[in-house]
Write a protein that holds these residues in place. Sequence first.
Motif, PDB file in Angstrom:
ATOM      1  N   THR A  47      99.956  65.461  93.441  1.00  0.00           N
ATOM      2  CA  THR A  47      99.378  64.128  93.766  1.00  0.00           C
ATOM      3  C   THR A  47      98.479  64.413  94.982  1.00  0.00           C
ATOM      4  O   THR A  47      97.397  63.964  95.246  1.00  0.00           O
ATOM      5  N   THR A  48      99.043  65.110  96.158  1.00  0.00           N
ATOM      6  CA  THR A  48      98.226  65.392  97.317  1.00  0.00           C
ATOM      7  C   THR A  48      96.911  66.151  96.942  1.00  0.00           C
ATOM      8  O   THR A  48      95.746  65.743  97.269  1.00  0.00           O
ATOM      9  N   GLN A  49      97.110  67.077  96.176  1.00  0.00           N
ATOM     10  CA  GLN A  49      95.745  67.783  95.704  1.00  0.00           C
ATOM     11  C   GLN A  49      94.934  67.010  95.001  1.00  0.00           C
ATOM     12  O   GLN A  49      93.545  67.053  95.179  1.00  0.00           O
ATOM     13  N   ALA A  50      95.480  66.536  93.888  1.00  0.00           N
ATOM     14  CA  ALA A  50      94.226  65.436  93.174  1.00  0.00           C
ATOM     15  C   ALA A  50      93.782  64.520  93.831  1.00  0.00           C
ATOM     16  O   ALA A  50      92.571  64.177  93.843  1.00  0.00           O
ATOM     17  N   CYS A  51      94.375  63.702  94.740  1.00  0.00           N
ATOM     18  CA  CYS A  51      93.731  62.880  95.693  1.00  0.00           C
ATOM     19  C   CYS A  51      92.774  63.418  96.462  1.00  0.00           C
ATOM     20  O   CYS A  51      91.847  62.777  97.090  1.00  0.00           O
ATOM     21  N   ASP A  52      93.125  64.701  97.125  1.00  0.00           N
ATOM     22  CA  ASP A  52      92.108  65.191  97.825  1.00  0.00           C
ATOM     23  C   ASP A  52      90.923  65.574  96.937  1.00  0.00           C
ATOM     24  O   ASP A  52      89.621  65.336  97.622  1.00  0.00           O
ATOM     25  N   PHE A  53      90.807  66.001  95.890  1.00  0.00           N
ATOM     26  CA  PHE A  53      89.889  66.116  94.975  1.00  0.00           C
ATOM     27  C   PHE A  53      88.997  64.765  94.802  1.00  0.00           C
ATOM     28  O   PHE A  53      87.935  64.628  94.872  1.00  0.00           O
ATOM     29  N   ARG A  54      89.681  63.787  94.580  1.00  0.00           N
ATOM     30  CA  ARG A  54      89.067  62.518  94.387  1.00  0.00           C
ATOM     31  C   ARG A  54      88.625  62.000  95.421  1.00  0.00           C
ATOM     32  O   ARG A  54      87.306  61.571  95.408  1.00  0.00           O
ATOM     33  N   ASP A  55      88.971  62.122  96.715  1.00  0.00           N
ATOM     34  CA  ASP A  55      88.380  61.729  97.997  1.00  0.00           C
ATOM     35  C   ASP A  55      87.131  62.496  98.366  1.00  0.00           C
ATOM     36  O   ASP A  55      86.355  62.192  99.039  1.00  0.00           O
ATOM     37  N   ASN A  56      87.270  63.767  97.864  1.00  0.00           N
ATOM     38  CA  ASN A  56      86.045  64.646  98.174  1.00  0.00           C
ATOM     39  C   ASN A  56      84.856  64.846  96.895  1.00  0.00           C
ATOM     40  O   ASN A  56      84.085  65.693  97.112  1.00  0.00           O
ATOM     41  N   LEU A  57      85.151  64.089  95.869  1.00  0.00           N
ATOM     42  CA  LEU A  57      84.546  64.272  94.719  1.00  0.00           C
ATOM     43  C   LEU A  57      82.983  64.099  94.964  1.00  0.00           C
ATOM     44  O   LEU A  57      82.146  64.655  94.443  1.00  0.00           O
TER      45      LEU A  57
END
Length: 155
Positions: A47-57
């Motif tokens: 979840t942390t990793q996916a949200c980091d990708f989302r926030d930096n997309l």
Amino acid sequence: MPRLAVGDIAPDFTLTTADGGSVTLSDLRGRHVIVYFYPAAMTPGCTTQACDFRDNLASLQAAGYAVVGISPDDLPALEKFVEAEHLTFPLASDPDRSVLEGWGAWGEKSLYGKTVTGVIRSTVVVDPEGRVELAQYNVKATGHVAKLRKDLKVA
């Protein structure tokens, strides 16, 4: 399983995505593609990793990168993950682990001091011609996207 290295041709794949569509690597030719492999939807690290990708997309896309996440999760799990975390990039299901294996992201790893077989958290960047530009295995969930941005020189 052998791992991909810089300069290798990235193995093509077509996988079903959480939205019921599909993603095919060769359809993304002409763009840089970040393919990341994670063990399981809805777990803390993933979840942390996916949200980091989302926030930096937005900044990754502005620099010409597409992002695709791949796990062995079934589609209902991915659908729930996308909805719960408001993920805005494709998550693909690889239930038979053929893509995970072909990309070197499935194999033995250490988990809480034990050797187990499973998903090796990995990120592979594919260049516009379909060759591996960067391959990182056994990455940490926390801080990985920031490190990746630095490695790719994305502001």
